[in-house]
Structures are given as structure tokens and as C-alpha cells.
Design a protein around this motif. Structure first.
Motif, PDB file in Angstrom:
ATOM      1  N   GLU A  34       0.823  -1.211   0.000  1.00 50.37           N
ATOM      2  CA  GLU A  34       0.000   0.000   0.000  1.00 50.37           C
ATOM      3  C   GLU A  34       0.859   1.264   0.000  1.00 50.37           C
ATOM      4  OE1 GLU A  34      -2.909  -0.033   3.119  1.00 50.37           O
ATOM      5  OE2 GLU A  34      -3.626  -2.026   2.546  1.00 50.37           O
ATOM      6  N   GLY A  85       1.040   4.075  -2.894  1.00 48.07           N
ATOM      7  CA  GLY A  85       0.892   5.491  -2.571  1.00 48.07           C
ATOM      8  C   GLY A  85       1.991   6.339  -3.177  1.00 48.07           C
ATOM      9  N   TYR A 138       6.026   7.120   6.223  1.00 49.99           N
ATOM     10  CA  TYR A 138       4.727   6.577   6.620  1.00 49.99           C
ATOM     11  C   TYR A 138       4.718   6.287   8.123  1.00 49.99           C
ATOM     12  CZ  TYR A 138       0.573   3.686   6.752  1.00 49.99           C
ATOM     13  OH  TYR A 138      -0.664   3.166   7.059  1.00 49.99           O
ATOM     14  N   GLU A 160      -1.607   9.206   6.825  1.00 52.83           N
ATOM     15  CA  GLU A 160      -0.637   9.124   5.735  1.00 52.83           C
ATOM     16  C   GLU A 160       0.269  10.341   5.772  1.00 52.83           C
ATOM     17  OE1 GLU A 160      -2.310   8.357   1.922  1.00 52.83           O
ATOM     18  OE2 GLU A 160      -3.857   7.064   2.751  1.00 52.83           O
TER      19      GLU A 160
END
Length: 84
Positions: free
Chosen positions: A46, A50, A72, A82
Motif C-alpha cells: 500500500e 501510494g 509513513y 498518511e
């Protein structure tokens, strides 16, 4: 405290990759993944996705996956979902 980086291999986006992080970041990443009910590999995937989205929106891609993971983890430690 040692600043040595530990390299680990993960499968993300159907390919193997290696990521080097200091142990406190690996530990924090594992804690975040557990809190979110995800595997570390899933969470890293993920984060990697991103990075691609940031490039698509003109915000610029983080230089490395390791750097993106550190940002992160820092954002989550600061109570953000985030990095900004």
C-alpha cells in the motif's frame, strides 16, 4: 543504539523486493500492520502504491521505498493516517 539497517525481502505487486530499514522502523511497521489487521508485505504494498499515486498527482515520487516507509511510520507516529 545501533543504526545498522536490516534488509528484508518481501513480495509486493507480485515480485520480490528487498527493503533496508533500521530495526526501530521494522518494529514500528510491524506494530502498525498488526493494528490495521494486515501483513507487513500488504502494508508495504500500500505504501508503494501510494508513492505511485503521488507521482501521478504531480507531488513527486519518494526517492526510495525505504524512505517512503520511514515517512509513513513517522506520519503514523504523529497521529496522521498518511504522510503529507
Amino acid at each position: 543504539m545501533s543504526n545498522a539497517r536490516n534488509k528484508r525481502s518481501l513480495t509486493i505487486a507480485k515480485h520480490r523486493t528487498s527493503v533496508s530499514l533500521e530495526e526501530p522502523f521494522w518494529s514500528a511497521l510491524a506494530d502498525i500492520a498488526k493494528q490495521d489487521g494486515k501483513s507487513i508485505a500488504s502494508l508495504v504494498s500500500e505504501i508503494d502504491t501510494g508513492r505511485g499515486l503521488a507521482a501521478d498527482t504531480g507531488e513527486g515520487r519518494t526517492a526510495s521505498l525505504s524512505a517512503a516507509i520511514r515517512l509513513y511510520v513517522l506520519a503514523r507516529a504523529q497521529g496522521k493516517r498518511e504522510p503529507s
